[in-house]
Design a protein around this motif. Structure first.
Motif, short mmCIF file in Angstrom:
data_model
loop_
_atom_site.label_atom_id
_atom_site.label_comp_id
_atom_site.label_asym_id
_atom_site.label_seq_id
_atom_site.Cartn_x
_atom_site.Cartn_y
_atom_site.Cartn_z
N THR A 32 74.68 88.23 -31.14
CA THR A 32 73.69 87.40 -30.90
C THR A 32 73.56 87.10 -29.39
O THR A 32 72.59 86.21 -29.10
N LEU A 33 74.21 87.55 -28.45
CA LEU A 33 73.90 87.36 -27.15
C LEU A 33 72.52 87.80 -26.65
O LEU A 33 72.17 88.77 -27.24
N SER A 34 72.15 87.19 -25.48
CA SER A 34 70.83 87.84 -25.07
C SER A 34 71.07 89.12 -23.97
O SER A 34 72.12 88.89 -22.88
N SER A 35 70.29 90.06 -24.13
CA SER A 35 70.50 91.31 -23.34
C SER A 35 70.27 90.99 -22.12
O SER A 35 70.87 91.45 -21.00
N GLU A 36 69.26 89.93 -21.78
CA GLU A 36 68.97 89.52 -20.31
C GLU A 36 70.24 88.89 -19.66
O GLU A 36 70.34 89.18 -18.64
N GLU A 37 70.95 87.85 -20.52
CA GLU A 37 71.92 87.09 -19.86
C GLU A 37 73.19 88.10 -19.57
O GLU A 37 73.73 88.01 -18.58
N ILE A 38 73.09 89.17 -20.43
CA ILE A 38 74.40 89.97 -20.08
C ILE A 38 74.01 90.81 -18.79
O ILE A 38 74.70 90.90 -17.94
N ALA A 39 72.81 91.26 -18.71
CA ALA A 39 72.30 91.97 -17.61
C ALA A 39 72.54 91.11 -16.15
O ALA A 39 73.12 91.51 -15.23
#
Ligand code: GCW
Length: 697
Positions: free
Chosen positions: A469-476
């Motif tokens: 459920t993490l955000s791919s943008e936050e991960i980026a």
């Protein structure tokens, strides 16, 4: 002694003399960065001892900036923690907690968890927090993985060739194993542990039975020994016909007791060498691989027989649902569901069915696989491809986070709020087994993945496998900060490039839900015209069905009715072109070229607009990257810059070749402002590559 290493002042002088903005960096250290060196490091104390705790402590000593208090690593069961207001109950065996605490009258930053692996994950979480701009004065981290199995699938052949591998030879040097254990193996394990990846399948799913022989078991055991303290288990792809090839049996029929006995003995042998062996991954009756169907038995019979062999040792079987057959004239997109859905409820409790994110094959965009939500009695492990077989290999920049996220967030329509992620975590149907698998993009290249931005795909897979459920943008953002440094200009630019990059690839290779338009074999360049391959579903014309009147695959009731494999609410949405998202339109519908799109364009105009947008997007990424030249070390900056140049050229090639072909069918003109293809269709049809990487020969 080396003349200089990367930490020595001499090296720094050399770097300055070349007026590079930062230390030279060849990408080897991934998102973990160059070690800071002892002098600048934090004080780390250990309550307890084990190889895993030592690794955690070393990691912090090498890489953590100095804090105002020591870091203490202690198990949740440590008596020193008794009575402290620290809740570790919800953390399970792998979750961690990192927070300030006073222990024995001393203020510390405590890293704790039920197991040493959990503490190692906590140590990496602390590093991630601080190296991606987290406040050192506010350290309050707690997380437990949402999935049980977070696994890399290496499609590595025993001869060192990696199927669909674009970053050099296999890391595993089978020839000199088990004697020589390359120090890179520990670095590989370290990188995986930093993300919470806890398993690795060492060999290709197109497996050779040799990997199950005694010498290869010993080699796998040597790797398992290196990986163990990092919390990583080893798995093997099993060739279903091994009892015939290695055991001299006449059959591999899973219902034959001699076959079951052979596998049981084989499993026992493996567990003697690798006591914590994870289990088997199997590709059966798919693309020429042997399997239970060869004997009239089902996938369930095959999986359960293997599951029984590993069960006494706590092992599992991951049985792939990626099946389609030339004998089945039905839509390829339907075949896995047709075959596996009726088997729901028949699998042993240590079997997971491994389902690719989409129903065909790792295309730049596919609707989520209809099996998600359709097999509630079976734990499903989602399989994503980290290596970019259909997205421009290692050369094209495509951050896959948004693609993984799109699939994980998709509503299955089975129950209110049920998403693919909730199926994959096992939450939807209360399974204890759950998992995510990623086809690795790792090879012997110095930077592991054939380019820095490809490392982000390994990273985002691991992070999402931990928590879908993490955000791919936050991960980026956190990846960019750790990889390139905490400069907001770098992070903003890099994240912007990343977040649009996959859509750009979709746009210039197959917009509006088109899929599988690739040149034969290697899947690199365009080949929408290809129609001469042995099996119908190997040909791009099978997928786009374009002619002078229209384009697209009718998967509604008037066509293959693949939509009916989805839950009713989803099927209804996909059954009507008006309610199908434009991004998936031609996946489900065959439409006339002059079909009116929302916004007023005809289908043809919209298609061209998207091809053009994809090409423009790559030019924009290249321009954005150029602005970072003064801020990023020369080595990594240049490689990406050169690759973006290649991508820009090839995006145009894709667009031009595709449009030339579509125009040869529909006879339409390009909309005003859209440039004519540079060459004739014949020219594009003649393009050939010698020896593209990753292509099975
Ligand atoms: O994507 C396709 C690839 C094959 C691969 C197969 C699979 C390992 O082209 O190279 O084989 O999928 O997933 O089994």
């Amino acid at each position: 002694m080396k003349l200089f290493n990367r930490r020595s002042p001499l090296w720094a002088c050399a770097a300055l003399a070349l007026s590079t903005p930062a230390f030279a960096n060849d990408g080897y250290h991934l998102w973990l960065g160059e070690p800071r060196g002892e002098a600048a490091s934090a004080t780390v104390e250990l309550a307890g001892d084990s190889p895993t705790l030592q690794i955690a402590a070393d990691e912090l000593r090498r890489n953590l900036p100095t804090l105002d208090r020591p870091v203490m690593l202690a198990r949740a069961s440590d008596p020193a923690l008794a009575g402290l207001p620290i809740d570790t109950r919800a953390l399970g065996t792998e979750g961690y907690r990192v927070q300030s605490a006073t222990i024995g009258g001393k203020a510390v930053t405590l890293v704790t968890g039920a197991t040493d692996t959990a503490i190692l994950y906590g140590a990496f979480a602390l590093l991630r927090h601080l190296n991606s701009g987290g406040d050192p004065a506010k350290i309050e981290l707690a997380s437990a993985p949402e999935t049980k199995l977070r696994i890399l699938n290496h499609w590595d052949n025993l001869d060192g060739v990696v199927e669909r591998g674009y970053s050099g030879q296999s890391l595993w040097d089978w020839w000199v194993l088990p004697d020589f254990k390359d120090p890179r193996y520990a670095d590989y394990a370290r990188a995986n542990a930093s993300l919470g990846i806890n398993g690795t399948v060492l060999n290709n799913v197109n497996a050779k039975s040799d990997s199950l022989t005694a010498p290869y078991i010993a080699k796998a055991a040597a790797l398992a020994d290196v990986f163990r303290p990092y919390g990583i288990k080893v798995y093997l792809s099993a060739r279903f016909s091994a009892p015939i090839e290695l055991g001299g049996l006449k059959t591999a029929d899973p219902r034959d007791p001699a076959v079951a006995a052979w596998w049981k003995a084989k499993a026992d042998e493996i567990y003697r060498a690798i006591p914590d062996f994870g289990g088997f991954l199997v590709k059966a009756n798919s693309e020429g691989q042997p399997g239970p169907r060869d004997y009239g038995a089902s996938h369930g019979d095959g999986a359960n027989m293997l599951a029984a062999a590993v069960k006494p040792h706590g092992g599992i079987v991951m049985w792939r649902a990626f099946v389609y057959a030339d004998t089945d004239p039905d839509d390829r997109a339907k075949q896995a569901y047709t075959e596996f859905k009726p088997l729901d409820g028949t699998f042993a409790d240590n079997v997971l069915v491994q389902v690719k994110n989409g129903a065909i094959d790792f295309q730049p965009r596919e609707p989520f696989h209809p099996l998600f939500g359709a097999m509630p009695k079976t734990p499903l492990i989602a399989e994503f491809q980290i290596t970019k077989e259909y997205l421009g290999f290692a050369t094209h920049l495509a951050y896959l986070g948004p693609m993984f996220e799109e699939v994980l967030d998709a509503q299955t329509g089975v129950r209110r709020g049920e998403t693919v992620a909730s199926v994959v975590t096992g939450k939807a149907d209360r399974h204890t087994l759950s998992g995510m698998a990623g086809v690795a993009n790792i090879g012997r290249d110095r930077d592991w993945s054939g380019g820095t931005f490809n490392q982000a795909n390994w990273y985002v897979f691991g992070r999402l496998a931990w928590d879908p459920t993490l955000s791919s943008e936050e991960i980026a953002r956190e990846w960019a900060a750790q990889t390139y440094g905490n400069d907001p200009v770098i992070i903003d630019t890099v994240v912007k490039m990343m977040m649009r990059s996959r859509e750009a690839v979709v746009d210039y290779t197959g917009p509006l839900g088109l899929a599988h338009l690739f040149a034969s074999g290697h899947h690199y360049g365009p080949g929408p015209w290809v129609s001469d391959l042995g099996r119908p579903e190997w040909n791009p014309v099978y997928y786009h069905r374009a002619d002078k009147n229209g384009i697209g695959f009718d998967r509604t009731r008037t066509g293959s009715n693949a939509v009916a494999q989805y839950a009713p609410s989803i099927a209804k949405r996909y059954a009507d072109p008006k309610t199908t998202p434009p991004e998936e339109l031609l996946w489900f519908h065959h439409l006339p070229w002059d079909y009116k799109m929302p916004g007023g364009n005809t289908l043809w105009e919209e298609l061209v607009r998207r091809y053009d947008r994809g090409v423009a997007e790559v030019a924009a990424m290249r321009a954005q990257w150029a602005t970072l030249k003064p801020k990023i070390d020369a080595e990594r900056w240049t490689k990406t810059d050169v690759f973006l140049g290649v991508q820009q050229r090839e995006a145009l090639w894709w667009r031009d070749a595709s449009l030339a072909y579509w125009m040869s069918l529909n006879g339409l003109k390009l909309p005003a402002g859209s440039a004519a293809p540079q060459h004739s269709l014949e020219h594009y049809k003649q393009v050939r590559f010698a020896y593209p990487p990753g292509n099975p020969q």
